[in-house]
Design a protein around this motif. Structure first.
Motif, PDB file in Angstrom:
ATOM      1  N   UNK A 484       0.853  -1.180   0.000  1.00 28.91           N
ATOM      2  CA  UNK A 484       0.000   0.000   0.000  1.00 28.91           C
ATOM      3  C   UNK A 484       0.891   1.232   0.000  1.00 28.91           C
ATOM      4  N   UNK A 485       0.663   2.103  -0.973  1.00 30.62           N
ATOM      5  CA  UNK A 485       1.459   3.320  -1.083  1.00 30.62           C
ATOM      6  C   UNK A 485       0.567   4.533  -0.855  1.00 30.62           C
ATOM      7  N   UNK A 486       0.888   5.314   0.183  1.00 29.19           N
ATOM      8  CA  UNK A 486       0.211   6.576   0.455  1.00 29.19           C
ATOM      9  C   UNK A 486       1.084   7.695  -0.104  1.00 29.19           C
ATOM     10  N   UNK A 487       0.657   8.218  -1.244  1.00 32.50           N
ATOM     11  CA  UNK A 487       1.440   9.242  -1.940  1.00 32.50           C
ATOM     12  C   UNK A 487       0.774  10.599  -1.770  1.00 32.50           C
ATOM     13  N   UNK A 488       1.546  11.594  -1.358  1.00 33.69           N
ATOM     14  CA  UNK A 488       1.006  12.931  -1.150  1.00 33.69           C
ATOM     15  C   UNK A 488       1.608  13.953  -2.091  1.00 33.69           C
ATOM     16  N   UNK A 489       0.755  14.839  -2.604  1.00 31.13           N
ATOM     17  CA  UNK A 489       1.213  15.965  -3.416  1.00 31.13           C
ATOM     18  C   UNK A 489       0.166  17.069  -3.310  1.00 31.13           C
ATOM     19  N   UNK A 490       0.341  18.147  -4.050  1.00 39.85           N
ATOM     20  CA  UNK A 490      -0.603  19.270  -3.952  1.00 39.85           C
ATOM     21  C   UNK A 490      -1.867  19.043  -4.779  1.00 39.85           C
ATOM     22  N   UNK A 491      -1.665  18.750  -6.057  1.00 48.07           N
ATOM     23  CA  UNK A 491      -2.818  18.674  -6.965  1.00 48.07           C
ATOM     24  C   UNK A 491      -2.738  17.449  -7.851  1.00 48.07           C
ATOM     25  N   UNK A 492      -3.889  16.874  -8.140  1.00 45.08           N
ATOM     26  CA  UNK A 492      -3.934  15.719  -9.034  1.00 45.08           C
ATOM     27  C   UNK A 492      -3.474  16.091 -10.439  1.00 45.08           C
ATOM     28  N   UNK A 493      -3.692  17.343 -10.842  1.00 45.62           N
ATOM     29  CA  UNK A 493      -3.358  17.762 -12.198  1.00 45.62           C
ATOM     30  C   UNK A 493      -1.942  18.294 -12.338  1.00 45.62           C
ATOM     31  N   UNK A 494      -1.308  18.667 -11.223  1.00 42.65           N
ATOM     32  CA  UNK A 494      -0.019  19.364 -11.320  1.00 42.65           C
ATOM     33  C   UNK A 494       1.205  18.529 -10.948  1.00 42.65           C
ATOM     34  N   UNK A 529      -6.592  15.588   1.921  1.00 45.10           N
ATOM     35  CA  UNK A 529      -5.640  16.200   2.845  1.00 45.10           C
ATOM     36  C   UNK A 529      -4.215  15.728   2.605  1.00 45.10           C
ATOM     37  N   UNK A 530      -3.517  15.455   3.692  1.00 42.45           N
ATOM     38  CA  UNK A 530      -2.134  15.004   3.612  1.00 42.45           C
ATOM     39  C   UNK A 530      -2.055  13.480   3.696  1.00 42.45           C
ATOM     40  N   UNK A 531      -0.886  12.941   3.393  1.00 44.58           N
ATOM     41  CA  UNK A 531      -0.712  11.489   3.381  1.00 44.58           C
ATOM     42  C   UNK A 531      -1.074  10.868   4.725  1.00 44.58           C
TER      43      UNK A 531
END
Length: 603
Positions: A484-494, A529-531
């Motif tokens: 299971x990978x919890x990946x965090x970033x700002x935007x799905x498009x960016x 939110x965040x990861x």
């Protein structure tokens, strides 16, 4: 074996150069105490028996990863751990230690604590108690203040052990010491400016040669962060790697900035003359020196002119500002303990570089023979490999490496654009360009082997690189573990890094029932939110994998708040599941760390 009287060996272990800088400060203090020999080297630059040649040995070591020693300290550390060494091996040797760590890591300053304990076990006698600094702290002078307090105690103990020769006194702080490193300019054999070839960086003797295959931006063009997917190949032999291994890239400074420094300092007439340096400096340069070595190529490839100047820089620099009493006093203030707050406001907060500092103090004219004492070595930058380990079925003679590199570009509080030395170089790499690199082995304990459990991964931003290597390496094998990978970033498009790869992994066997990606888009409405928020939202499946199935937990990404919040979240998940106290849940996670099931790699 002849013991060297009134001598001290100062050994450092470092990945970024900070411990080496502190080691140089200790060396200068020892020279002012008129020690007959002051030997400075990385830990791996000495043998076990050489420790016995010095009545005093000082260790200054940073902690990396999961409480580990830096790579340039591991060889001597393994020798110190030999079971056959008697408990009296270091009898007669006095020692002291200072550690640099990051309190955002669970195992804060473990490296120096392990070294200190082992030296005592081998019969070494404490010259002074261990000192520790926190690179996360900026309060009350931070690590610099911790170091100064420790050094004051060490200085007093050295004077007690080695009284000054009769009629002698300490060399005053205001007196300029002779340069420790030797640099000689051969003005009779000038090199033409045009003789600096494009691939001069490839002449280093201790690096491998790679060739760029692609260098593509994988974040949106209008996104503030430029992240590169750099792919390069090599024909070098024995280049097999595993998830968790890293590649060191050897950057170079900006040519125009080097030229600006040379002109400002009045070095133009000698910049392209051949120079020679002593072995002590040559040994301290990772990857080896370029050839031909001139003052220009030395600065271009080996000196970090964009580093933030530390106090050690100013302790020497103020001596060379002789044409302006006001500027000289200002530089001298930055060199003193009472000036740490001013130094932080001047250099650290606005992230001023050494180059900018030199240019702002117009009266500062540095003699070439002191350049090596003033400027830190330009060290390689380490990046986690993002590609799956090479398959044994691949018959290609080339080995391919993939990296995810965030281009460092930001505006300081002085509204100046700042770029990272390495990432600015990476940004300009073109297909077929040659690049110097070295491979460093530090593989992750892998899940799914020999009955080991599954894996839960938390990896925001470019921290996803080693997790990508792990996921696709395991999916390629038979019976891959649950991941299971919890990946965090700002935007799905960016900035959804490697989005297509994850989609492929979760839609095709065996990934469709073995691997799952849980993204968190912190700036998108309803993005989760965040990861760590997503981690808690999926706590039921996390408990099944971590507690029930004895799984592995990986955290990779930026240091600071993220790893602390992730760890707090995991403790709360376990506390809720087991119905126990926070203390017991914390003990459970601590046990995971000790057994290698909780791994953190942040920077």
């Amino acid at each position: 074996m002849e013991r060297k009287e009134r001598s001290v060996a100062i050994l450092y272990g470092t990945e970024t150069g900070n411990s080496q800088d502190f080691a140089e400060l200790v060396a200068r203090k020892c020279r002012r105490l008129r020690m007959e020999e002051v030997f400075v080297n990385e830990m791996d630059g000495v043998s076990l028996t050489q420790l016995l040649e010095y009545p005093v040995v000082v260790f200054i070591v940073s902690t990396t990863g999961q409480g580990e020693l830096p790579r340039n300290a591991l060889k001597l550390w393994k020798q110190l751990l030999r079971k056959k060494l008697p408990p009296t091996f270091l009898s007669g040797v006095k020692f002291t230690t200072f550690g640099l760590g990051d309190s955002s890591y669970p195992r804060f300053n473990w490296a120096i604590r392990k070294i200190h304990k082992r030296l005592l076990q081998l019969g070494g006698e404490e010259l002074a108690l261990r000192g520790e600094g926190d690179e996360q702290s900026t309060d009350n002078g931070g690590a610099e203040a911790n170091f100064d307090a420790w050094l004051a105690i060490v200085t007093q103990r050295l004077l007690e052990e080695f009284p000054l020769p009769e009629g002698e006194s300490q060399i005053p702080e205001h007196e300029l010491l002779s340069p420790r490193f030797k640099l000689t300019v051969d003005e009779n054999r000038p090199k033409k400016h045009g003789d600096l070839i494009k691939d001069l960086g490839m002449t280093r003797m201790k690096v491998c040669k790679g060739q760029v295959v692609s260098n593509e931006r994988i974040t949106a063009k209008d996104h503030f962060q430029d992240v590169r997917h750099l792919v390069f190949k090599t024909e070098e032999a024995d280049m097999h790697y595993e998830p968790g291994d890293t590649v060191a890239l050897y950057p170079q400074n900006n040519y125009e900035e080097v030229e600006l420094l040379i002109k400002h300092q009045g070095w133009s007439d000698i910049a392209d003359c051949r120079i020679t340096v002593n072995e002590e400096f040559a040994h301290s340069v990772p990857g080896g020196l370029v050839s031909p070595l001139t003052l220009r190529s030395l600065i271009l490839y080996h000196l970090d002119i964009n580093a933030i100047p530390r106090r050690s820089f100013f302790t020497v620099a103020w001596h060379f500002s002789v044409d302006s009493e006001r500027e000289q006093e200002r530089l001298q203030e930055f060199a003193e303990l009472d000036g740490l707050d001013d130094l932080y406001d001047y250099a650290n907060r606005p992230r001023r570089s050494i180059l900018e500092t030199i240019l702002e103090f117009d009266s500062l004219k540095i003699p070439p023979e002191y350049v090596l004492d003033l400027m830190p070595v330009l060290r390689p930058r380490l990046f986690s490999i993002a590609s799956p380990s090479p398959s044994s079925d691949d018959k290609s003679q080339d080995t391919t490496f993939e990296l995810a590199i965030a281009i460092v570009k930001y505006k300081t509080i002085l509204r100046r654009i700042r770029r990272g030395a390495c990432t600015r170089w990476v940004e300009k790499l073109q297909v077929n360009d040659n690049i110097p690199f070295t491979l460093h082995k530090s593989p992750l304990p892998l899940p799914g082997e020999n009955g080991r459990g599954p894996a839960v991964m938390v990896a925001p931003g470019t921290g996803v690189a080693p997790m990508r290597s792990l996921v696709f390496t395991k999916l390629r094998g038979q019976s891959p573990p649950q991941m299971r990978l919890f990946f965090g970033c700002r935007n799905a498009q960016n900035d959804f890094l490697f989005e297509n790869d994850w989609r492929t992994a979760t839609s095709q066997p065996p990934g469709s029932d073995r691997f799952r990606l849980i993204p968190a888009f912190s700036r998108d409405e309803g993005g989760g939110g965040y990861a760590q928020n997503q981690l808690f939202a999926h706590r039921k499946s996390i408990v099944d994998l971590i507690v029930r199935d004895n799984g592995y937990f990986y955290v990779c990404g930026s240091s600071g708040a993220m790893p602390r919040q992730v760890r707090i979240t995991l403790v709360e998940i376990i506390r809720e599941h087991l119905g126990c106290s926070e203390h017991d849940a914390e003990a459970y996670v601590h046990k995971m760390e000790n057994s290698g099931r909780y791994l953190q790699e942040t920077w």
